[in-house]
Design a protein around this motif. Structure first.
Motif, PDB file in Angstrom:
ATOM      1  N   LEU A  28       0.803  -1.189   0.096  1.00 49.61           N
ATOM      2  CA  LEU A  28      -0.063  -0.062   0.110  1.00 49.61           C
ATOM      3  C   LEU A  28       0.899   1.295  -0.032  1.00 49.61           C
ATOM      4  N   PRO A  29       0.926   1.982  -0.997  1.00 55.34           N
ATOM      5  CA  PRO A  29       1.529   3.317  -0.893  1.00 55.34           C
ATOM      6  C   PRO A  29       0.969   4.211  -0.091  1.00 55.34           C
ATOM      7  N   VAL A  30       1.795   4.823   0.691  1.00 51.10           N
ATOM      8  CA  VAL A  30       1.197   6.082   1.546  1.00 51.10           C
ATOM      9  C   VAL A  30       2.253   7.260   1.613  1.00 51.10           C
ATOM     10  N   LYS A  31       1.489   8.348   1.776  1.00 49.53           N
ATOM     11  CA  LYS A  31       2.561   9.327   2.161  1.00 49.53           C
ATOM     12  C   LYS A  31       2.705   9.662   3.712  1.00 49.53           C
ATOM     13  N   GLY A  32       4.094   9.642   3.986  1.00 52.40           N
ATOM     14  CA  GLY A  32       4.353   9.627   5.409  1.00 52.40           C
ATOM     15  C   GLY A  32       5.277  10.937   5.775  1.00 52.40           C
ATOM     16  N   LYS A  33       5.461  11.252   6.770  1.00 56.53           N
ATOM     17  CA  LYS A  33       6.313  12.422   7.441  1.00 56.53           C
ATOM     18  C   LYS A  33       7.179  11.630   8.371  1.00 56.53           C
ATOM     19  N   LYS A  54       4.607   9.702  10.526  1.00 57.28           N
ATOM     20  CA  LYS A  54       3.016   9.986  10.831  1.00 57.28           C
ATOM     21  C   LYS A  54       2.418   9.846   9.440  1.00 57.28           C
ATOM     22  N   ILE A  55       1.369   8.945   9.322  1.00 60.93           N
ATOM     23  CA  ILE A  55       0.741   8.775   7.997  1.00 60.93           C
ATOM     24  C   ILE A  55      -0.925   9.191   8.276  1.00 60.93           C
ATOM     25  N   ALA A  56      -1.463   9.264   7.140  1.00 62.81           N
ATOM     26  CA  ALA A  56      -2.737   9.599   7.269  1.00 62.81           C
ATOM     27  C   ALA A  56      -3.817   8.221   7.094  1.00 62.81           C
ATOM     28  N   PRO A  57      -4.812   8.184   7.548  1.00 61.47           N
ATOM     29  CA  PRO A  57      -5.575   7.014   7.536  1.00 61.47           C
ATOM     30  C   PRO A  57      -6.413   6.999   6.175  1.00 61.47           C
ATOM     31  N   THR A  58      -6.452   7.916   5.368  1.00 60.41           N
ATOM     32  CA  THR A  58      -7.096   7.989   4.028  1.00 60.41           C
ATOM     33  C   THR A  58      -6.678   6.755   3.040  1.00 60.41           C
ATOM     34  N   GLU A  59      -5.287   6.698   3.011  1.00 65.32           N
ATOM     35  CA  GLU A  59      -4.883   5.685   1.904  1.00 65.32           C
ATOM     36  C   GLU A  59      -5.480   4.179   2.449  1.00 65.32           C
ATOM     37  N   LEU A  60      -5.382   3.970   3.969  1.00 73.59           N
ATOM     38  CA  LEU A  60      -5.977   2.722   4.265  1.00 73.59           C
ATOM     39  C   LEU A  60      -7.206   2.649   3.967  1.00 73.59           C
ATOM     40  N   LEU A  61      -8.155   3.680   4.310  1.00 71.32           N
ATOM     41  CA  LEU A  61      -9.549   3.322   4.206  1.00 71.32           C
ATOM     42  C   LEU A  61      -9.960   3.273   2.908  1.00 71.32           C
ATOM     43  N   THR A  66      -7.999  -5.956   4.372  1.00 72.88           N
ATOM     44  CA  THR A  66      -9.097  -6.252   5.044  1.00 72.88           C
ATOM     45  C   THR A  66      -9.203  -5.345   6.405  1.00 72.88           C
ATOM     46  N   VAL A  67      -8.110  -5.452   7.078  1.00 73.60           N
ATOM     47  CA  VAL A  67      -8.273  -4.339   8.347  1.00 73.60           C
ATOM     48  C   VAL A  67      -7.402  -3.222   8.169  1.00 73.60           C
ATOM     49  N   LYS A  68      -8.196  -2.096   8.160  1.00 74.10           N
ATOM     50  CA  LYS A  68      -7.726  -0.802   7.694  1.00 74.10           C
ATOM     51  C   LYS A  68      -6.891   0.014   8.500  1.00 74.10           C
ATOM     52  N   VAL A  69      -6.241  -0.518   9.499  1.00 74.95           N
ATOM     53  CA  VAL A  69      -5.423  -0.106  10.500  1.00 74.95           C
ATOM     54  C   VAL A  69      -4.046  -0.507  10.605  1.00 74.95           C
ATOM     55  N   PRO A  70      -3.184   0.329  10.887  1.00 75.47           N
ATOM     56  CA  PRO A  70      -1.788  -0.359  10.791  1.00 75.47           C
ATOM     57  C   PRO A  70      -1.647  -1.198  12.046  1.00 75.47           C
ATOM     58  N   SER A  71      -0.683  -2.013  11.894  1.00 75.97           N
ATOM     59  CA  SER A  71      -0.486  -3.027  12.963  1.00 75.97           C
ATOM     60  C   SER A  71       0.942  -3.006  13.384  1.00 75.97           C
ATOM     61  N   ALA A  72       1.197  -3.212  14.643  1.00 69.40           N
ATOM     62  CA  ALA A  72       2.588  -3.659  15.216  1.00 69.40           C
ATOM     63  C   ALA A  72       2.677  -5.101  15.092  1.00 69.40           C
ATOM     64  N   ASN A  73       1.857  -5.886  14.833  1.00 68.57           N
ATOM     65  CA  ASN A  73       2.162  -7.147  14.612  1.00 68.57           C
ATOM     66  C   ASN A  73       2.441  -7.791  13.319  1.00 68.57           C
TER      67      ASN A  73
END
Length: 107
Positions: A28-33, A54-61, A66-73
Motif C-alpha cells: 500500500l503506497p502511503v505518504k508519510g512524514k 506520521k501517516i494519514a488514515p485515508t490511504e488505508l480506508l 481487510t483490516v484498515k488500521v496499521p499494526s505492530a504485529n
C-alpha cells in the motif's frame, strides 16, 4: 479548518512516498512524514535506526486491505528503500476521528 484537515494538507505537501506492507495483502503506497529518531542497540554490538512516521488514515480506508488500521504485529514500512518493522501504532485523534497514525519503526 480543523486540525485533521491541516494535518492532511501538510502530509500532502511535505510527505514522502512510503510503502506499508502486510503479509497476505497488496503493498500500500502511503505518504508519510518522518520524524527524526535515534540509533538504538540491536544486540551483538550492532545498532539500528528507530524513528517515528506520521501517516494519514485515508490511504488505508481507500485500500482493499481487510483490516484498515496499521499494526505492530507484522506490518512493515518501506522508507528510503529499506523495510522497517512497525513496533508501535498510536492513533492521533481529533475528537472521535483518527486524524493521523504515528508509527514507531525500526530497521
Amino acid at each position: 479548518m480543523s486540525a485533521t484537515d491541516a494535518a492532511l494538507r501538510m502530509l500532502a505537501k511535505y510527505g514522502q512516498a512510503m510503502t506499508l506492507k502486510r503479509e497476505g495483502e497488496s503493498d500500500l503506497p502511503v505518504k508519510g512524514k518522518r520524524i527524526p529518531g535515534a540509533l538504538v542497540d540491536a544486540g551483538n554490538s550492532g545498532t539500528q535506526q528507530q524513528f517515528r512516521v506520521k501517516i494519514a488514515p485515508t490511504e488505508l480506508l481507500a485500500s482493499a486491505w481487510t483490516v484498515k488500521v496499521p499494526s505492530a504485529n507484522g506490518d512493515s514500512l518501506r522508507v528510503d528503500g529499506r523495510d522497517r518493522a512497525v513496533l508501535d501504532v498510536i492513533p492521533l485523534r481529533e475528537g472521535e476521528t483518527v486524524a493521523l497514525y504515528e508509527l514507531l519503526v525500526a530497521g
